[in-house]
Design an enzyme around this catalytic site. Structure first.
Site, PDB file in Angstrom:
ATOM      1  N   LYS A  87     -13.937   8.287  -9.539  1.00 11.15           N
ATOM      2  CA  LYS A  87     -12.376   9.127  -9.794  1.00 11.15           C
ATOM      3  C   LYS A  87     -11.120   8.357  -9.733  1.00 11.15           C
ATOM      4  O   LYS A  87     -11.377   7.574  -8.817  1.00 11.15           O
ATOM      5  CB  LYS A  87     -12.083  10.319  -9.224  1.00 11.15           C
ATOM      6  CG  LYS A  87     -11.126  11.284  -9.590  1.00 11.15           C
ATOM      7  CD  LYS A  87     -10.473  12.001  -9.164  1.00 11.15           C
ATOM      8  CE  LYS A  87      -9.414  11.885  -8.255  1.00 11.15           C
ATOM      9  NZ  LYS A  87      -7.994  11.200  -9.088  1.00 11.15           N
ATOM     10  N   GLY A  98      -7.335   4.917  -0.691  1.00 10.41           N
ATOM     11  CA  GLY A  98      -5.658   5.839  -1.046  1.00 10.41           C
ATOM     12  C   GLY A  98      -5.348   5.152   0.289  1.00 10.41           C
ATOM     13  O   GLY A  98      -5.678   4.606   1.569  1.00 10.41           O
ATOM     14  N   SER A  99      -4.786   6.172   0.910  1.00 14.12           N
ATOM     15  CA  SER A  99      -3.588   6.973   1.537  1.00 14.12           C
ATOM     16  C   SER A  99      -4.874   7.101   3.291  1.00 14.12           C
ATOM     17  O   SER A  99      -5.266   7.818   2.571  1.00 14.12           O
ATOM     18  CB  SER A  99      -2.821   7.554   0.997  1.00 14.12           C
ATOM     19  OG  SER A  99      -3.313   9.272   1.281  1.00 14.12           O
ATOM     20  N   THR A 100      -3.730   6.456   3.619  1.00  8.62           N
ATOM     21  CA  THR A 100      -4.476   7.063   5.313  1.00  8.62           C
ATOM     22  C   THR A 100      -4.640   8.908   5.549  1.00  8.62           C
ATOM     23  O   THR A 100      -6.074   9.247   5.699  1.00  8.62           O
ATOM     24  CB  THR A 100      -3.497   6.221   6.606  1.00  8.62           C
ATOM     25  OG1 THR A 100      -3.932   5.196   6.536  1.00  8.62           O
ATOM     26  CG2 THR A 100      -3.650   7.065   7.535  1.00  8.62           C
ATOM     27  N   GLY A 129      -7.680   9.786   3.025  1.00  8.71           N
ATOM     28  CA  GLY A 129      -8.523   9.042   3.949  1.00  8.71           C
ATOM     29  C   GLY A 129      -9.134  10.339   4.715  1.00  8.71           C
ATOM     30  O   GLY A 129     -10.864  10.596   5.412  1.00  8.71           O
ATOM     31  N   GLU A 184     -10.622   2.415   2.817  1.00  8.18           N
ATOM     32  CA  GLU A 184     -10.046   1.246   2.323  1.00  8.18           C
ATOM     33  C   GLU A 184      -9.185   2.244   2.036  1.00  8.18           C
ATOM     34  O   GLU A 184      -8.300   2.496   1.473  1.00  8.18           O
ATOM     35  CB  GLU A 184     -10.203   0.818   1.248  1.00  8.18           C
ATOM     36  CG  GLU A 184     -11.518   0.183   1.387  1.00  8.18           C
ATOM     37  CD  GLU A 184     -11.508  -1.332   2.438  1.00  8.18           C
ATOM     38  OE1 GLU A 184     -10.331  -1.536   2.817  1.00  8.18           O
ATOM     39  OE2 GLU A 184     -11.705  -1.839   2.260  1.00  8.18           O
ATOM     40  N   CYS A 201      -1.506  -2.761  -0.634  1.00 10.67           N
ATOM     41  CA  CYS A 201      -2.155  -2.069   0.504  1.00 10.67           C
ATOM     42  C   CYS A 201      -1.851  -3.353   1.752  1.00 10.67           C
ATOM     43  O   CYS A 201      -1.088  -3.023   2.559  1.00 10.67           O
ATOM     44  CB  CYS A 201      -3.001  -1.917   0.452  1.00 10.67           C
ATOM     45  SG  CYS A 201      -4.860  -2.731   0.303  1.00 10.67           S
ATOM     46  N   GLU A 217       4.705   2.463   5.990  1.00  6.38           N
ATOM     47  CA  GLU A 217       4.207   2.069   4.642  1.00  6.38           C
ATOM     48  C   GLU A 217       5.099   2.979   3.280  1.00  6.38           C
ATOM     49  O   GLU A 217       5.247   3.597   3.471  1.00  6.38           O
ATOM     50  CB  GLU A 217       2.787   2.070   4.574  1.00  6.38           C
ATOM     51  CG  GLU A 217       2.185   1.377   3.013  1.00  6.38           C
ATOM     52  CD  GLU A 217       0.410   1.633   2.177  1.00  6.38           C
ATOM     53  OE1 GLU A 217       0.374   3.176   2.453  1.00  6.38           O
ATOM     54  OE2 GLU A 217       0.118   0.718   2.354  1.00  6.38           O
TER      55      GLU A 217
HETATM   56  P1  NAP Z   1      -3.309   9.024  -2.424  1.00  5.42           P
HETATM   57  O1  NAP Z   1      -2.651   9.389  -2.981  1.00  5.42           O
HETATM   58  O2  NAP Z   1      -4.274   8.971  -0.786  1.00  5.42           O
HETATM   59  O3  NAP Z   1      -4.309   8.894  -3.987  1.00  5.42           O
HETATM   60  C1  NAP Z   1      -5.596   8.538  -3.713  1.00  5.42           C
HETATM   61  C2  NAP Z   1      -6.732   8.270  -4.476  1.00  5.42           C
HETATM   62  O4  NAP Z   1      -7.605   9.660  -3.983  1.00  5.42           O
HETATM   63  C3  NAP Z   1      -6.071   8.930  -5.791  1.00  5.42           C
HETATM   64  O5  NAP Z   1      -7.751   9.141  -7.114  1.00  5.42           O
HETATM   65  C4  NAP Z   1      -5.778  10.184  -5.625  1.00  5.42           C
HETATM   66  O6  NAP Z   1      -6.265  11.077  -6.850  1.00  5.42           O
HETATM   67  C5  NAP Z   1      -7.487  11.226  -4.586  1.00  5.42           C
HETATM   68  N1  NAP Z   1      -7.158  11.948  -4.110  1.00  5.42           N
HETATM   69  C6  NAP Z   1      -5.411  12.870  -3.735  1.00  5.42           C
HETATM   70  N2  NAP Z   1      -5.650  13.389  -2.870  1.00  5.42           N
HETATM   71  C7  NAP Z   1      -7.117  13.742  -2.826  1.00  5.42           C
HETATM   72  C8  NAP Z   1      -7.593  14.730  -1.942  1.00  5.42           C
HETATM   73  N3  NAP Z   1      -7.584  15.839  -1.265  1.00  5.42           N
HETATM   74  N4  NAP Z   1      -9.515  14.822  -1.770  1.00  5.42           N
HETATM   75  C9  NAP Z   1      -9.993  13.361  -2.650  1.00  5.42           C
HETATM   76  N5  NAP Z   1      -9.128  12.861  -3.126  1.00  5.42           N
HETATM   77  C10 NAP Z   1      -7.829  13.057  -3.689  1.00  5.42           C
HETATM   78  O7  NAP Z   1      -2.847   7.490  -2.667  1.00  5.42           O
HETATM   79  P2  NAP Z   1      -2.590   6.509  -3.558  1.00  5.42           P
HETATM   80  O8  NAP Z   1      -0.695   7.073  -3.196  1.00  5.42           O
HETATM   81  O9  NAP Z   1      -2.324   6.795  -5.012  1.00  5.42           O
HETATM   82  O10 NAP Z   1      -2.610   4.793  -3.146  1.00  5.42           O
HETATM   83  C11 NAP Z   1      -1.415   4.652  -2.708  1.00  5.42           C
HETATM   84  C12 NAP Z   1      -1.870   4.803  -1.726  1.00  5.42           C
HETATM   85  O11 NAP Z   1      -3.263   3.798  -1.376  1.00  5.42           O
HETATM   86  C13 NAP Z   1      -1.261   3.327  -0.202  1.00  5.42           C
HETATM   87  O12 NAP Z   1      -1.911   3.571   1.125  1.00  5.42           O
HETATM   88  C14 NAP Z   1      -2.290   2.267  -0.124  1.00  5.42           C
HETATM   89  O13 NAP Z   1      -2.416   1.605   0.911  1.00  5.42           O
HETATM   90  C15 NAP Z   1      -4.047   2.717  -0.882  1.00  5.42           C
HETATM   91  N6  NAP Z   1      -4.620   1.463  -0.922  1.00  5.42           N
HETATM   92  C16 NAP Z   1      -5.422   0.491   0.531  1.00  5.42           C
HETATM   93  C17 NAP Z   1      -6.306  -0.264  -0.068  1.00  5.42           C
HETATM   94  C18 NAP Z   1      -7.311  -0.885   0.620  1.00  5.42           C
HETATM   95  O14 NAP Z   1      -8.095  -1.276   0.062  1.00  5.42           O
HETATM   96  N7  NAP Z   1      -7.087  -0.531   2.126  1.00  5.42           N
HETATM   97  C19 NAP Z   1      -6.015  -0.174  -1.646  1.00  5.42           C
HETATM   98  C20 NAP Z   1      -5.118  -0.125  -2.829  1.00  5.42           C
HETATM   99  C21 NAP Z   1      -4.597   0.817  -2.343  1.00  5.42           C
HETATM  100  P3  NAP Z   1      -4.362  11.549  -7.784  1.00  5.42           P
HETATM  101  O15 NAP Z   1      -3.894  10.647  -7.379  1.00  5.42           O
HETATM  102  O16 NAP Z   1      -5.580  11.829  -9.231  1.00  5.42           O
HETATM  103  O17 NAP Z   1      -3.880  12.696  -7.616  1.00  5.42           O
END
Ligand code: NAP
Ligand code: MG
Length: 500
Positions: free
Chosen positions: A198, A251-253, A256, A273, A307, A404
Site C-alpha cells: 500500500k 512511516g511515522s513512529t 509504527g 523504518e 526521514c 520531527e
Molecule cells: P504515516 O502517517 O505513519 O503513514 C505512513 C503510511 O502508513 C501511509 O501509507 C499511511 O497511509 C499508512 N498508515 C497510516 N495509518 C495507518 C494505520 N493505522 N495502519 C496502517 N497503516 C497506516 O507517515 P507519513 O506522515 O505518511 O510519513 C512521514 C513519516 O515517515 C515521518 O515520520 C518520516 O520520518 C517517516 N519516514 C521514514 C523513513 C525511513 O526509512 N525510516 C522513510 C520515509 C519516511 P495514508 O497516508 O495513505 O493514510
C-alpha cells in the site's frame, strides 16, 4: 515577510507527455492478481498536485475485503510453482527486466512523481535512477542467498536453508514513494516472497505506474499486488491480516507502534523504518565549507521531507553565530519554486496539512526562544510552499529540537566540547542517522562509535547506496532494509538435522 516564488529565467522543463496522458487516462484502480480491479466500495480518493492544488486524478480506496482478495492472490502466487519453483536465476531475470523497463520509462515516472508529490524534477529524476540501481542490486541476490553447513557429530549432517517468509504486507510513506515501493518490492522478490503493497494516499501514482510496467515482464499474477487507500482502512487491514507473514512499514513512529501491536496477533515478522531527528556534528577542524554545503542540501532536499535529514546541526559554541549566519545566507540562496523549473531547490510540501504542520513548528520555534536566522514564511498564495528556515541557539528542551518536523527547518545547536556534542546528539528518542565532520581521524571514529544511530557518515551527509544497511536505533525503527541485512529480514532459516 513572505518571499514570492521567483519566476526566473531558468527554463521550465515540460512535463513528460506520456506522464500527462497516463495521469489523464482516468481513475486509477487496484492491481490484484494481475488484474486492474475496482475497489469493492467504489470509493475513489483524489490525487492532488501540491504545486497547483488541482486534482490530477483519483485512486481507488481499498477496504478490508479488497485487502483480503489481494492476500489470497499473494498466497496463491507464493505457493504456485510458477513462482515458488522457478530458479534463483529466473528471479534475477525478472528483477533485471523490471530495471530495464523502469529505466526506459524514467522520464515519465519522474514527471508522475513530481506532479503527485511536488519534489523538483531533478530530484525525482535522480530518484528514478536510484530505483533502477535498486532493482539491479537486488537482481544480484537470488543466487547468493546461502544457508550454512554446521559441524556436528560424524554421523550427523546439520545444515540450514534460508527460505522466503511468505506473503509480505508493505506500507510506505509519501516522501520518496517510488524509491520506497521499489526497494520493498525488489527485496521481497529477490528472496522469493510475494507482496501486498500500500503506497501512501498522498502519492500513490508512481507506484501504480510501476505496477503497469512490472505487468509487462510477465511476472506471475499475484506475486505483486498494489492496493491504494487510506491508512485507517487499507493500511490497518494489512497490519491485522492473519494471512500476511511479514510486515514492512515505512512511516511515522506513532503508526509504527500501532503496526507492531496489530502484527502481534499472528506473530508477523516486523520491520519498521520510522522517523528521525538526526544530529550532524561539525567540529571546528572540519572542512566547514563542505560540511555546511552538505548540511543545507540535506535539510532542504525534498523540502526537508526526508526521514534521515540533517535536522540538528551541532556546532562548537565559538563558531555558532558565524555558522548560523552562513547557513542563513546559503538557505536564502536556495530557490523555492515550481518543481519543473531547473533552478528550483525546494518544491512545495506534499499537502496543505503538512505545510500547516511545518508552520506550526516554526511558531513553536519562535515561541520557544530560538533565534530565527532565516525563513519561517509560506511562499506564494498557491501551492504548499515554505521557505527554508534556519533556527539557531536551539537546545534539546525546545519542541523544535526534539520533534520531527518533516519540513525544510534546521535547528543549529551549540556544544562545548566532544563529550557535550555526543551527549546532545544522543539526547533524543530517535536514532535513525547522524554524521560527524572532523579532520581528526581518531575523533571521527570515537564519535561514530558513541552515536546511537543506525546510519552514520564521516565527512559526508546523506550519501546512499543499496549496499548500505538502513534502519533505526531506539524509536526510529526495527530491523534493517538495504544491504545483506535486508535479505535476512525477508528470509527465514530452516535448520536441518540428518542422521547419516
Ligand atoms: P504515516 O502517517 O505513519 O503513514 C505512513 C503510511 O502508513 C501511509 O501509507 C499511511 O497511509 C499508512 N498508515 C497510516 N495509518 C495507518 C494505520 N493505522 N495502519 C496502517 N497503516 C497506516 O507517515 P507519513 O506522515 O505518511 O510519513 C512521514 C513519516 O515517515 C515521518 O515520520 C518520516 O520520518 C517517516 N519516514 C521514514 C523513513 C525511513 O526509512 N525510516 C522513510 C520515509 C519516511 P495514508 O497516508 O495513505 O493514510
Ligand atoms: Mg499528490
Amino acid at each position: 515577510m513572505p518571499t514570492e516564488i521567483i519566476s526566473s529565467a531558468a527554463p521550465v522543463s515540460p512535463a513528460h507527455p506520456a506522464a500527462l496522458n497516463w495521469v489523464a487516462s482516468g481513475p486509477k484502480r487496484l492491481w490484484i492478481d494481475g488484474q486492474w480491479q475496482e475497489a469493492t466500495s467504489g470509493r475513489q480518493i483524489e490525487s492532488i498536485n501540491p504545486e497547483t492544488e488541482t486534482t490530477l486524478t483519483s485512486i481507488a480506496d481499498a477496504n478490508a475485503s479488497d485487502i483480503d482478495r489481494a492476500v489470497t492472490a499473494a498466497r496463491r502466487a507464493f505457493e504456485s510453482p510458477a513462482w515458488s519453483s522457478i530458479t534463483p536465476h529466473q528471479r534475477t531475470f525478472f528483477l533485471l527486466k523490471i530495471a530495464d523497463i523502469v529505466e526506459a520509462h524514467g522520464e515519465e515516472l519522474a514527471t508522475i512523481e513530481t506532479l503527485d508529490n511536488g519534489m523538483p524534477l531533478w530530484y525525482s529524476t535522480a530518484s528514478v535512477r536510484a530505483v533502477v540501481e535498486q532493482f539491479r542490486y537486488y537482481a544480484g541476490w537470488p543466487t547468493k542467498i546461502f544457508g550454512s553447513t554446521n559441524p556436528s557429530a560424524p554421523n550427523i549432517l546439520n545444515y540450514t536453508l534460508r527460505e522466503p517468509v511468505g506473503v509480505c504486507g508493505q506500507i510506505v510513506a509519501w516522501n520518496v514513494p517510488l524509491v520506497m515501493s521499489a526497494m520493498k518490492i525488489a527485496t521481497a522478490l529477490a528472496c522469493g516472497n510475494t507482496v501486498v503493497l500500500k503506497p501512501a494516499e498522498l502519492a500513490s501514482l508512481s507506484t501504480l505506474r510501476l505496477a503497469e510496467l512490472i505487468e509487462q515482464t510477465d511476472l506471475p499474477p499475484g506475486v505483486v499486488n498494489i492496493v491504494t487507500g487510506l491508512g485507517s482502512g487499507a493500511g490497518s487491514a494489512i497490519a491485522a491480516h492473519p494471512g500476511i507473514d511479514k510486515i514492512a512499514f515505512t512511516g511515522s513512529t506513532a503508526v509504527g507502534k500501532q503496526i507492531m501491536r496489530a502484527a502481534a496477533d499472528n506473530m508477523k515478522k516486523v520491520t519498521l523504518e520510522l522517523g528521525g531527528k538526526s544530529p550532524n556534528i561539525i567540529f571546528p577542524d572540519a572542512d566547514i565549507d563542505q560540511a555546511l554545503d552538505f548540511a543545507v542540501r540535506s535539510f532542504c532536499g525534498n523540502s526537508g521531507q526526508v526521514c534521515s535529514a540533517s535536522t540538528r546541526v551541532l556546532v562548537h559554541q565559538d563558531m555558532h553565530d558565524e555558522i548560523a549566519a552562513r547557513v542563513a545566507t546559503m538557505a536564502a540562496s536556495y530557490k523555492v519554486g515550481s518543481p519543473f523549473a531547473a533552478d528550483t531547490k525546494l518544491g512545495p510540501l506534499v499537502s496543505a496539512i503538512q505545510r500547516d504542520r511545518v508552520m506550526g513548528y516554526v511558531e513553536a520555534g519562535k515561541r520557544g526562544g530560538a533565534t530565527l536566522n532565516f525563513g519561517g514564511e509560506r511562499v506564494g498564495s498557491q501551492g504548499y510552499f515554505v521557505q527554508p528556515t534556519v533556527f539557531s541557539n536551539v537546545d534539546n528542551s525546545m519542541t523544535i529540537g526534539r520533534e520531527e518536523i518533516f519540513g525544510p527547518v534546521v535547528s543549529i545547536i551549540p556544544f562545548r566540547d566532544e563529550e557535550d556534542a555526543i551527549r546532545k546528539a544522543n539526547d533524543t528518542t530517535y536514532g535513525l542517522a547522524g554524521a560527524v565532520w572532523t579532520r581528526d581521524i581518531s575523533r571521527a571514529h570515537r564519535v561514530v562509535r558513541a552515536m546511537k544511530a543506525g546510519r552514520v557518515w564521516i565527512n559526508s551527509y546523506g550519501d546512499a547506496d543499496p549496499v548500505m544497511a538502513f534502519g533505526g536505533y531506539k524509536q526510529s525503527g526495527l530491523g534493517r532494509e538495504y544491504g545483506q541485512e535486508s535479505i535476512e529480514a525477508y528470509t527465514q532459516v530452516k535448520s536441518v538435522w540428518a542422521r547419516l
